[in-house]
Structure formats: C-alpha cells, structure tokens
Design a protein around this motif. Structure first.
Motif, short mmCIF file in Angstrom:
data_model
loop_
_atom_site.label_atom_id
_atom_site.label_comp_id
_atom_site.label_asym_id
_atom_site.label_seq_id
_atom_site.Cartn_x
_atom_site.Cartn_y
_atom_site.Cartn_z
N ILE A 114 41.38 28.72 27.42
CA ILE A 114 40.28 28.62 26.44
C ILE A 114 39.10 27.82 27.01
N ASN A 115 38.99 27.76 28.31
CA ASN A 115 37.98 26.90 28.94
C ASN A 115 37.87 27.27 30.41
N PRO A 116 36.69 27.70 30.88
CA PRO A 116 36.53 28.04 32.30
C PRO A 116 36.85 26.89 33.25
N ALA A 117 36.62 25.65 32.81
CA ALA A 117 36.92 24.51 33.67
C ALA A 117 38.43 24.37 33.88
N VAL A 118 39.20 24.59 32.83
CA VAL A 118 40.66 24.56 32.96
C VAL A 118 41.12 25.68 33.88
N THR A 119 40.57 26.87 33.68
CA THR A 119 40.91 28.01 34.53
C THR A 119 40.57 27.71 35.99
N PHE A 120 39.41 27.13 36.22
CA PHE A 120 38.97 26.80 37.58
C PHE A 120 39.92 25.79 38.23
N GLY A 121 40.30 24.76 37.48
CA GLY A 121 41.22 23.76 38.01
C GLY A 121 42.57 24.35 38.36
N LEU A 122 43.09 25.22 37.50
CA LEU A 122 44.38 25.85 37.77
C LEU A 122 44.28 26.84 38.93
N PHE A 123 43.13 27.46 39.08
CA PHE A 123 42.93 28.35 40.23
C PHE A 123 42.95 27.55 41.53
N LEU A 124 42.29 26.40 41.55
CA LEU A 124 42.28 25.57 42.75
C LEU A 124 43.69 25.11 43.11
N ALA A 125 44.52 24.90 42.08
CA ALA A 125 45.90 24.48 42.32
C ALA A 125 46.82 25.66 42.60
N ARG A 126 46.24 26.86 42.73
CA ARG A 126 46.98 28.08 43.04
C ARG A 126 47.97 28.44 41.94
N LYS A 127 47.55 28.20 40.69
CA LYS A 127 48.41 28.57 39.57
C LYS A 127 48.10 29.99 39.07
N LEU A 128 46.97 30.53 39.47
CA LEU A 128 46.63 31.92 39.15
C LEU A 128 45.70 32.46 40.22
N SER A 129 45.59 33.76 40.29
CA SER A 129 44.81 34.40 41.34
C SER A 129 43.32 34.36 41.02
N LEU A 130 42.51 34.68 42.02
CA LEU A 130 41.06 34.77 41.81
C LEU A 130 40.75 35.87 40.82
N THR A 131 41.46 36.98 40.89
CA THR A 131 41.26 38.08 39.95
C THR A 131 41.46 37.62 38.51
N GLY A 132 42.57 36.94 38.29
CA GLY A 132 42.86 36.44 36.95
C GLY A 132 41.87 35.39 36.49
N ALA A 133 41.48 34.50 37.39
CA ALA A 133 40.55 33.43 37.03
C ALA A 133 39.21 33.99 36.59
N LEU A 134 38.68 34.94 37.36
CA LEU A 134 37.37 35.54 37.02
C LEU A 134 37.45 36.30 35.70
N PHE A 135 38.53 37.02 35.50
CA PHE A 135 38.69 37.78 34.25
C PHE A 135 38.78 36.84 33.06
N TYR A 136 39.55 35.78 33.20
CA TYR A 136 39.66 34.79 32.12
C TYR A 136 38.29 34.20 31.78
N ILE A 137 37.54 33.80 32.80
CA ILE A 137 36.24 33.15 32.55
C ILE A 137 35.29 34.10 31.84
N VAL A 138 35.27 35.36 32.27
CA VAL A 138 34.40 36.34 31.61
C VAL A 138 34.79 36.51 30.14
N MET A 139 36.08 36.64 29.87
CA MET A 139 36.54 36.83 28.49
C MET A 139 36.30 35.59 27.64
N GLN A 140 36.46 34.42 28.22
CA GLN A 140 36.18 33.17 27.50
C GLN A 140 34.71 33.09 27.11
N CYS A 141 33.84 33.43 28.03
CA CYS A 141 32.40 33.36 27.75
C CYS A 141 32.01 34.39 26.68
N LEU A 142 32.56 35.59 26.76
CA LEU A 142 32.26 36.60 25.75
C LEU A 142 32.77 36.16 24.37
N GLY A 143 33.96 35.59 24.34
CA GLY A 143 34.50 35.10 23.07
C GLY A 143 33.64 34.00 22.48
#
Length: 287
Positions: A114-143
C-alpha cells in the motif's frame, strides 16, 4: 582472598543465555533456512493470475486508504476549530488505523504494501522482483488517484478550498527540514515493516505473522503525530501523488519531489539497516 577473582571470560560464559542474542541468535535457528532472493526479472509472473490479483489488491487497498484518510483531513479542515473535530490525533489515527486494517486484509494476497516506498525497500532487499515492484507501484498510484478523486467528487468546492489533502512543507519550515522529516518518518515505517514481517522471526514465533499489521499501523500513527505539523506527513509517494493530481494547484507541485525523494531514501536506508545490521545477511557463512 583466594578464588574471589575469576577470569572474565569464564565468568561471562558460566551462565549462558537461554535465548542467544546478537549473531548467536542468527546462527542457531532450529529449522530455519534463509529464503532465496527473488529474481531481478521474472517474465513468468506476467502469465500468472496471482500476479495480477496482487496488483488489484494493492489498487483497492490504496484506493480505500486515500478515500478514508483524505475525507478525515477534509473534515478537520472544514471544522471551525480543532476542538470541534478529531484534530491532528484523529488524522493520525485514521492513517494508522487504515494501514492496520488494510495490511491485515491484503497481506495474504499481495503482502499489503500500500506504499511505493515499502515496495521499493522490499525490492532492494530482494523480497520481490523488479517486475512485481513496478506493477505494485503503478497500481498503488492509480488507486491513490481514484481514492482522492472520489473524495473531490463528493465535495468539489470544499476540497479545493481546504487543500485537497495535498502534502506541502508548512510555513516556517525549510525544504531541508521537510525532506529530513520524510526520510526519518519513512525509515521508521519501513524498518517496522521489515521487523514485523521477518521470515526468521515468523519461523521461531508463530504469532508474528498474525500481529504484523499492528506495529505497522502504530508506526504510521506515531510518524503522523510527529510530522503532520511539518509536511502533513507523506511517507507514501502514492498518497502524495494522488492528492496532488486531484488537487492540482501549482503550490502543491512546488515541493512534490520531497515526497518521493524522502520516502525512497528512508526506505533504502531501512532496507540496508535491516539486511546488514539487524540480520547480518551479507556476513553469514554459506554452508
């Protein structure tokens, strides 16, 4: 007096800790295995329904988050004085309470970012892929855009007059102060997210996944109490973007960069701190 002086090392090891601390705790996990890092790019995700399901969950959660919180901000702004409304404390409770509820609802589907910053932090920690991170951020912003848009649709006049819930650095504070507040506030949030969702803690203590939304919601609540007077509290680029786009006044865009740069720096620092200092993952022996 003979026997009174003991070697410090012997004395320290005479009564070992029941629960090891520090690096000892990290090397004595019973059945725990460090999960493998997420791949940088996962093309197979694009063919999976669970991938799109998670994105939809992020969209709906961020939509509801903006809807409730911005409406709360508008209610406080419209009141003749703070005493006749929920005040700053009520705004902080709205943000923290909604994060608690929404993380609880969506954690099993998308992880409840529910937050691009959280998604970005988890991406840096290799908890999700770049594909997933970008998709999450786009959907969060649209929401977030849709959530703020519905609020404006309910009360277009008051929405524009009362600032639309847009984040701006308050009078009397410098841009540097606003940036610092966003960095530290996001660090608190993302550090809490890492600690509350740590897979090693989950393996050791079964109650951790159940309680995870609670400290995350409280972190949001406390950060809002501290920084609402400075920036209105962003710590969530999607929340800031959604309100700024729907409000759409020049002064809302003048300092908008702070609400992206600050949270992303804070998230990166929290990810580094958790991975390197708290978990010491780069220093663990590979056996």
């Amino acid at each position: 007096m003979e026997g009174k002086e003991e070697d410090v090392n012997v004395r320290a090891n005479k009564f070992p800790e029941r629960q090891p601390i520090g690096t000892a705790a990290q090397t004595e996990g019973k059945d725990y295995k460090e999960p493998p890092p997420a791949p940088f790019f996962e093309p197979g995700e694009l063919k999976s329904w669970s991938f799109y399901r998670a994105g939809i969950a992020e969209f709906i959660a961020t939509f509801l988050f903006l809807y409730v919180t911005v409406l709360t901000v508008m209610g406080v702004k419209r009141a003749p004085n703070m005493c006749s409304s929920v005040g700053i404390q009520g705004i902080a409770w709205a943000f923290g309470g909604m994060i608690f509820a929404l993380v609880y609802c969506t954690a099993g589907i998308s992880g409840g970012h529910i937050n691009p910053a959280v998604t970005f932090g988890l991406f840096l920690a290799r908890k999700l892929s770049l594909t997933g991170a970008l998709f999450y951020i786009v959907m969060q912003c649209l929401g977030a855009i849709c959530g703020a848009g519905v609020v404006k649709g309910f009360q277009p006049g008051p929405y524009q007059v009362n600032g639309g819930g847009a984040n701006m650095v308050a009078h009397g504070y410098t841009k540097g102060s606003g940036l610092g507040a966003e960095i530290i506030g996001t660090f608190v949030l993302v550090y809490t997210v890492f600690s509350a969702t740590d897979s090693k803690r989950s393996a050791r203590d079964s109650h951790v996944p159940i309680l995870a939304p609670l400290p995350i919601g409280f972190a949001v609540f406390w950060v809002h109490l501290a920084t609402i007077p400075i920036t209105g509290t962003g710590i969530n680029p999607a929340r800031s973007l959604g309100a700024a786009i729907i409000y759409n006044k020049d002064h809302a865009w003048d300092e908008h960069w702070i609400f992206w740069v600050g949270p992303f720096i804070g998230a990166a620092l929290a990810a580094l701190y958790h991975q390197i200092v708290v978990r010491a993952i780069p220093f663990k022996s590979k056996t």
